[in-house]
Design a protein around this motif. Structure first.
Motif, PDB file in Angstrom:
ATOM      1  N   MET A 198       0.845  -1.607   0.155  1.00 46.11           N
ATOM      2  CA  MET A 198       0.118  -0.086  -0.197  1.00 46.11           C
ATOM      3  C   MET A 198       1.017   1.344  -0.068  1.00 46.11           C
ATOM      4  O   MET A 198       1.527   1.113   0.664  1.00 46.11           O
ATOM      5  N   THR A 199       0.289   2.187  -0.898  1.00 46.72           N
ATOM      6  CA  THR A 199       1.148   3.395  -0.674  1.00 46.72           C
ATOM      7  C   THR A 199       0.520   4.473   0.357  1.00 46.72           C
ATOM      8  O   THR A 199      -0.848   4.893   0.757  1.00 46.72           O
ATOM      9  N   SER A 200       1.376   4.881   1.121  1.00 43.24           N
ATOM     10  CA  SER A 200       0.946   6.013   2.212  1.00 43.24           C
ATOM     11  C   SER A 200       0.376   7.148   1.590  1.00 43.24           C
ATOM     12  O   SER A 200       0.667   7.573   0.515  1.00 43.24           O
ATOM     13  N   ALA A 201      -0.409   7.934   1.937  1.00 46.52           N
ATOM     14  CA  ALA A 201      -1.481   9.114   2.101  1.00 46.52           C
ATOM     15  C   ALA A 201      -0.001  10.509   1.865  1.00 46.52           C
ATOM     16  O   ALA A 201       1.012   9.966   3.326  1.00 46.52           O
ATOM     17  N   PRO A 202       0.084  11.156   0.858  1.00 44.85           N
ATOM     18  CA  PRO A 202       1.042  12.264   0.690  1.00 44.85           C
ATOM     19  C   PRO A 202       0.864  13.005   1.663  1.00 44.85           C
ATOM     20  O   PRO A 202      -0.458  13.105   2.503  1.00 44.85           O
ATOM     21  N   ARG A 203       1.808  13.755   3.167  1.00 45.95           N
ATOM     22  CA  ARG A 203       1.922  14.809   3.861  1.00 45.95           C
ATOM     23  C   ARG A 203       1.454  15.979   3.899  1.00 45.95           C
ATOM     24  O   ARG A 203       1.899  16.757   3.206  1.00 45.95           O
ATOM     25  N   ILE A 204       0.553  16.588   4.365  1.00 50.63           N
ATOM     26  CA  ILE A 204      -0.340  17.477   3.879  1.00 50.63           C
ATOM     27  C   ILE A 204       0.641  18.478   5.330  1.00 50.63           C
ATOM     28  O   ILE A 204       1.276  18.574   6.273  1.00 50.63           O
ATOM     29  N   ARG A 205       1.544  19.965   4.530  1.00 52.69           N
ATOM     30  CA  ARG A 205       2.010  20.514   5.317  1.00 52.69           C
ATOM     31  C   ARG A 205       1.732  21.773   5.992  1.00 52.69           C
ATOM     32  O   ARG A 205       1.083  21.592   5.258  1.00 52.69           O
ATOM     33  N   ILE A 206       2.257  21.178   7.144  1.00 55.07           N
ATOM     34  CA  ILE A 206       0.698  22.636   8.221  1.00 55.07           C
ATOM     35  C   ILE A 206       1.439  24.344   7.543  1.00 55.07           C
ATOM     36  O   ILE A 206       1.232  25.587   7.134  1.00 55.07           O
ATOM     37  N   ARG A 207       3.453  23.941   7.866  1.00 57.45           N
ATOM     38  CA  ARG A 207       4.079  25.184   8.040  1.00 57.45           C
ATOM     39  C   ARG A 207       5.520  25.072   7.570  1.00 57.45           C
ATOM     40  O   ARG A 207       6.080  23.940   7.703  1.00 57.45           O
ATOM     41  N   THR A 208       6.093  25.627   6.690  1.00 59.79           N
ATOM     42  CA  THR A 208       7.256  25.045   6.271  1.00 59.79           C
ATOM     43  C   THR A 208       7.970  26.449   6.193  1.00 59.79           C
ATOM     44  O   THR A 208       7.535  27.653   5.684  1.00 59.79           O
ATOM     45  N   ARG A 209       9.616  26.514   6.369  1.00 59.11           N
ATOM     46  CA  ARG A 209       9.877  27.755   5.884  1.00 59.11           C
ATOM     47  C   ARG A 209      10.143  28.626   5.421  1.00 59.11           C
ATOM     48  O   ARG A 209      10.250  27.757   4.699  1.00 59.11           O
ATOM     49  N   MET A 210      10.019  29.854   4.524  1.00 59.33           N
ATOM     50  CA  MET A 210       9.691  30.686   3.700  1.00 59.33           C
ATOM     51  C   MET A 210      11.254  30.717   3.319  1.00 59.33           C
ATOM     52  O   MET A 210      11.734  32.376   2.695  1.00 59.33           O
ATOM     53  N   SER A 211      12.528  30.366   3.191  1.00 57.98           N
ATOM     54  CA  SER A 211      13.819  30.412   3.069  1.00 57.98           C
ATOM     55  C   SER A 211      14.287  30.731   1.352  1.00 57.98           C
ATOM     56  O   SER A 211      15.454  30.914   0.840  1.00 57.98           O
ATOM     57  N   GLY A 212      13.279  30.460   0.936  1.00 60.44           N
ATOM     58  CA  GLY A 212      13.213  30.077  -1.311  1.00 60.44           C
ATOM     59  C   GLY A 212      13.963  29.521  -1.423  1.00 60.44           C
ATOM     60  O   GLY A 212      14.385  28.463  -0.689  1.00 60.44           O
ATOM     61  N   ARG A 213      13.957  28.937  -2.973  1.00 63.51           N
ATOM     62  CA  ARG A 213      13.724  27.818  -3.555  1.00 63.51           C
ATOM     63  C   ARG A 213      15.156  27.616  -4.471  1.00 63.51           C
ATOM     64  O   ARG A 213      15.767  28.774  -3.587  1.00 63.51           O
ATOM     65  N   ASP A 214      15.824  26.161  -4.088  1.00 65.36           N
ATOM     66  CA  ASP A 214      17.162  26.540  -4.853  1.00 65.36           C
ATOM     67  C   ASP A 214      17.108  26.951  -6.981  1.00 65.36           C
ATOM     68  O   ASP A 214      16.027  26.147  -7.308  1.00 65.36           O
ATOM     69  N   ILE A 215      17.785  27.540  -6.965  1.00 64.93           N
ATOM     70  CA  ILE A 215      17.924  28.141  -8.132  1.00 64.93           C
ATOM     71  C   ILE A 215      17.724  26.778  -9.543  1.00 64.93           C
ATOM     72  O   ILE A 215      18.039  26.930 -10.659  1.00 64.93           O
ATOM     73  N   ASP A 216      18.812  25.517  -8.854  1.00 61.88           N
ATOM     74  CA  ASP A 216      18.878  24.751  -9.858  1.00 61.88           C
ATOM     75  C   ASP A 216      18.515  23.709  -9.407  1.00 61.88           C
ATOM     76  O   ASP A 216      19.063  22.281  -9.860  1.00 61.88           O
ATOM     77  N   GLU A 217      17.459  24.016  -8.833  1.00 56.93           N
ATOM     78  CA  GLU A 217      16.859  22.151  -8.397  1.00 56.93           C
ATOM     79  C   GLU A 217      16.284  21.205  -9.327  1.00 56.93           C
ATOM     80  O   GLU A 217      16.006  21.935 -10.195  1.00 56.93           O
ATOM     81  N   GLU A 218      16.841  20.453  -9.402  1.00 57.23           N
ATOM     82  CA  GLU A 218      16.508  19.166 -10.383  1.00 57.23           C
ATOM     83  C   GLU A 218      15.410  18.929 -10.704  1.00 57.23           C
ATOM     84  O   GLU A 218      14.272  18.950  -9.418  1.00 57.23           O
TER      85      GLU A 218
END
Length: 408
Positions: A1-21
């Protein structure tokens, strides 16, 4: 069985990686784009009405460009912010929903803007969208110390300009155009000023994909407009050769425009020339407006072509001359050709579409409507579609040859 995706309640808004694959558009971004379908459909419908009434120059193009600016600018602001700071947590999703609500309010005010030059609904919808965006920037400033100064500059400047948009409602109508131009210039100047203290970490391939998706949405609106017009024509008069010719010509035209736009992906160009991103991103205002206008023009062309065929229906299009219908389509198509080259030239060392070919195609497209009184609207659409197809084919062949030479 696959687990249900977790809901992010709060994540620090620190900026995304400009080289994210493998950075791609999120499902929330796709949902956000769908709210703009309603707004674009409304302004395209109103533009088509003014073309039909013969008032496009006096009471159509101006309101169209002003309302489209609000739609485009709100979408652009969300898109670039999301590329840099999307956390996909609960506060982010709820703030995005606020902006979506603003889009729907704006869409509801489109008809009043065209019919009565009343921009209360447009301004209210725009205000709601800006409230959500300012909230996002304030959060980014609080949670990301490295980009704090830039984020707060964004939040403060957007708020100040928004107060100007609200105050504009109190101005006399004769100052409407001038005040719009000044405030629009102030709005587009905000990112130029805010990012002088530091660039936001947007992802080039993600941005290119987002612009491509919005292009598809606009082309889809054109398909929808043509479909609705064909349905009306069928209800009034049934199938006719003229109706089939216009519908097929419109489809070929839209397919050619799609092919031309995606002939050269912009991700690598944006990654190599990040400093030119403003030219590329801002230049899409007129390109997007041209695509939406093409949809409105095709809708008028379907009904005008049906009238020419002798099935007058209600006779609402009797006053629209083939010359007017032809140029209502030819001008945005030619504009699309020219802007496509300029936008790619801003970020690419070698543009997929040759400038000479684009210039010749644009000039020929603008000449086609001159013969519309003689050969009618259906043939006008077909000729413009054939010119677009020819430009697409020659561009493809040219790219294949260029690739072959590079492989040797």
């Amino acid at each position: 069985m696959t687990s249900a995706p977790r809901i992010r309640i709060r994540t620090r808004m620190s900026g995304r990686d400009i080289d994210e694959e493998n950075r791609v558009s999120s499902s929330l971004e796709l949902l956000f784009d769908l709210t703009f379908v309603v707004a674009v459909a409304q302004i395209a419908l109103q533009l088509a009405r003014t073309i039909t009434a013969g008032t496009a120059l006096t009471n159509g193009v101006g309101p169209y460009l002003m309302v489209f600016f609000a739609i485009w600018w709100a979408w652009l602001n969300f898109t670039w912010f999301a590329s840099a700071y999307d956390t996909d947590d609960l506060p982010y999703r709820l703030t995005t929903m606020v902006q979506m609500a603003g889009v729907l309010v704006l869409a509801a005010g489109v008809q009043s803007a065209f019919d009565k030059q009343q921009y209360l609904g447009i301004t209210l919808g725009y205000f709601i969208m800006r409230v959500g965006l300012v909230g996002q920037w304030v959060r980014a400033g609080i949670e990301n110390p490295d980009g704090r100064r830039t984020a707060f500059r964004y939040a403060g400047a957007i708020t100040l300009v928004q107060l100007g948009w609200i105050a504009r409602l109190l101005l006399p109508p004769e100052l409407g155009a001038l005040s719009f131009i000044l405030l629009a210039l102030a709005d587009v100047s905000v990112p130029l000023w805010a990012e002088r203290t530091g660039l936001t970490p947007w992802h080039p391939h993600h941005i290119a994909e987002r612009y491509g998706l919005f292009t598809i949405i606009l082309l889809g609106e054109s398909v929808s407009a043509v479909t609705i017009a064909v349905q009306k024509a069928l209800d009034l008069s049934g199938v006719s050769v003229s109706l089939v010719v216009v519908a097929l010509g419109g489809l070929v035209l839209l397919f050619g425009l799609w092919w031309l736009y995606f002939l050269e992906p912009a991700g690598e160009g944006l990654a190599s020339h990040r400093s030119r991103s403003f030219l590329w991103g801002y230049g899409h205002y007129l390109l997007f407006a041209a695509i939406a206008a093409i949809g409105a023009s095709l809708e008028v062309a379907v009904e005008a072509g049906t009238y020419e065929a002798g099935t007058h229906g209600s006779g609402t299009h009797a006053a629209v001359s083939p010359l007017v219908v032809g140029y209502a389509l030819a001008i945005p198509v030619a504009l699309f050709f020219v802007l496509l080259f300029l936008l790619h030239a801003a970020i690419e060392d070698h543009v997929a579409t040759r400038p000479l070919g684009l210039a010749v195609a644009a000039a020929m497209v603008l000449l086609v409507p001159l013969g519309a009184p003689a050969y009618g609207v259906p043939m006008t659409i077909v000729l413009i579609a054939l010119l677009t197809s020819a430009l697409t084919a020659t561009s493809i062949v040219d790219n294949v040859r260029r690739a072959a030479r590079g492989a040797q």
